[in-house]
Motif scaffolding. Sequence first.
Motif, mmCIF file in Angstrom:
data_model
loop_
_atom_site.group_PDB
_atom_site.id
_atom_site.type_symbol
_atom_site.label_atom_id
_atom_site.label_comp_id
_atom_site.label_asym_id
_atom_site.label_seq_id
_atom_site.Cartn_x
_atom_site.Cartn_y
_atom_site.Cartn_z
ATOM 1 N N ARG A 106 21.110 -50.040 28.582
ATOM 2 C CA ARG A 106 22.440 -50.789 29.194
ATOM 3 C C ARG A 106 23.405 -49.620 29.203
ATOM 4 N NH1 ARG A 106 22.030 -56.810 26.913
ATOM 5 N NH2 ARG A 106 19.958 -56.887 27.196
ATOM 6 N N VAL A 107 24.460 -49.657 29.965
ATOM 7 C CA VAL A 107 25.559 -48.895 29.991
ATOM 8 C C VAL A 107 26.898 -49.607 29.985
ATOM 9 C CG1 VAL A 107 26.776 -47.099 31.192
ATOM 10 C CG2 VAL A 107 24.262 -47.065 31.190
ATOM 11 N N ARG A 108 27.847 -49.339 29.001
ATOM 12 C CA ARG A 108 29.033 -50.099 29.051
ATOM 13 C C ARG A 108 30.160 -49.058 29.072
ATOM 14 N NH1 ARG A 108 29.797 -55.335 28.717
ATOM 15 N NH2 ARG A 108 31.262 -55.461 27.175
ATOM 16 N N ARG A 109 31.523 -49.329 29.134
ATOM 17 C CA ARG A 109 32.544 -48.278 28.731
ATOM 18 C C ARG A 109 33.020 -48.695 27.592
ATOM 19 N NH1 ARG A 109 37.283 -47.788 32.314
ATOM 20 N NH2 ARG A 109 37.312 -45.733 31.157
ATOM 21 N N VAL A 110 33.445 -47.921 26.760
ATOM 22 C CA VAL A 110 33.925 -48.117 25.378
ATOM 23 C C VAL A 110 35.101 -49.205 25.419
ATOM 24 C CG1 VAL A 110 35.450 -46.109 25.217
ATOM 25 C CG2 VAL A 110 34.167 -47.056 23.205
ATOM 26 N N TYR A 111 35.920 -49.309 26.527
ATOM 27 C CA TYR A 111 36.953 -49.939 26.564
ATOM 28 C C TYR A 111 36.909 -51.655 26.934
ATOM 29 C CZ TYR A 111 38.952 -45.339 26.963
ATOM 30 O OH TYR A 111 39.074 -44.185 26.657
ATOM 31 N N ASP A 112 35.518 -51.778 27.090
ATOM 32 C CA ASP A 112 35.218 -53.218 26.984
ATOM 33 C C ASP A 112 34.650 -53.728 25.894
ATOM 34 O OD1 ASP A 112 35.455 -52.914 30.032
ATOM 35 O OD2 ASP A 112 33.115 -52.339 30.117
ATOM 36 N N PRO A 113 34.900 -55.003 25.465
ATOM 37 C CA PRO A 113 34.575 -55.617 24.158
ATOM 38 C C PRO A 113 32.850 -55.539 24.197
ATOM 39 C CG PRO A 113 35.425 -57.180 25.665
ATOM 40 C CD PRO A 113 35.621 -55.822 26.548
ATOM 41 N N ARG A 114 32.549 -55.387 22.524
ATOM 42 C CA ARG A 114 31.276 -55.715 22.483
ATOM 43 C C ARG A 114 30.811 -56.837 22.759
ATOM 44 N NH1 ARG A 114 28.046 -53.098 17.894
ATOM 45 N NH2 ARG A 114 26.199 -53.864 18.058
ATOM 46 N N GLU A 115 29.505 -56.914 23.289
ATOM 47 C CA GLU A 115 29.115 -58.335 23.671
ATOM 48 C C GLU A 115 27.779 -58.700 22.624
ATOM 49 O OE1 GLU A 115 28.048 -58.584 27.961
ATOM 50 O OE2 GLU A 115 30.137 -58.457 28.465
ATOM 51 N N ASP A 116 27.227 -59.739 22.744
ATOM 52 C CA ASP A 116 26.234 -60.251 21.907
ATOM 53 C C ASP A 116 24.947 -59.347 22.009
ATOM 54 O OD1 ASP A 116 27.918 -61.614 20.249
ATOM 55 O OD2 ASP A 116 27.176 -63.583 21.445
ATOM 56 N N GLY A 117 24.756 -59.233 23.309
ATOM 57 C CA GLY A 117 23.319 -58.747 23.948
ATOM 58 C C GLY A 117 23.485 -57.140 23.748
ATOM 59 N N ASP A 118 24.466 -56.523 23.438
ATOM 60 C CA ASP A 118 24.622 -54.993 23.370
ATOM 61 C C ASP A 118 23.284 -54.351 22.685
ATOM 62 O OD1 ASP A 118 26.658 -54.930 25.302
ATOM 63 O OD2 ASP A 118 27.933 -54.263 23.747
ATOM 64 N N GLY A 119 23.116 -54.923 21.488
ATOM 65 C CA GLY A 119 22.131 -54.386 20.562
ATOM 66 C C GLY A 119 22.624 -53.144 20.058
ATOM 67 N N ILE A 120 21.967 -51.961 19.696
ATOM 68 C CA ILE A 120 22.419 -50.548 19.247
ATOM 69 C C ILE A 120 23.337 -50.103 20.472
ATOM 70 C CG2 ILE A 120 21.944 -48.491 18.548
ATOM 71 C CD1 ILE A 120 19.056 -49.870 17.369
#
Length: 128
Positions: free
Chosen positions: A8-22
């Motif tokens: 998956r890809v996320r911006r560092v400015y977005d809060p962590r989500e439960d499904g992010d994993g590592i």
Amino acid sequence: MGSGGDVRVRRVYDPREDGDGIRVLVDRLWPRGVARERAAIDRWLKDLTPSDELRSWYHEDRSETRYDTFVDRYRAELADPVHTAAVDELTALVREGGPVTLVTAVKDVPHSHVPVLVDHVEHELHHR
């Protein structure tokens, strides 16, 4: 993905989500204004990023034509020994089965190194 977890890809400015994993930071520099606790980064693989030379060259002119050349040059860099070791580390994380979230500070994710990296990792997972 057939071989393990998903990327998956996320911006560092977005809060962590439960499904992010590592969560793996795939930027050369630590993102400005982001505390390490808030970023919730598990690994920081700097060697997955384009070389300073390539990054500077691309930032001089972010046209679509130059992006295509950037992609080709970055793919070539991903095949060098330093990048290969980091790619191997990332693919091992994905093969372990849980989701792996690539985290970046770039504003224009679709025209950055990140989609090229995701494509490269997926190719490695399916062809090794």
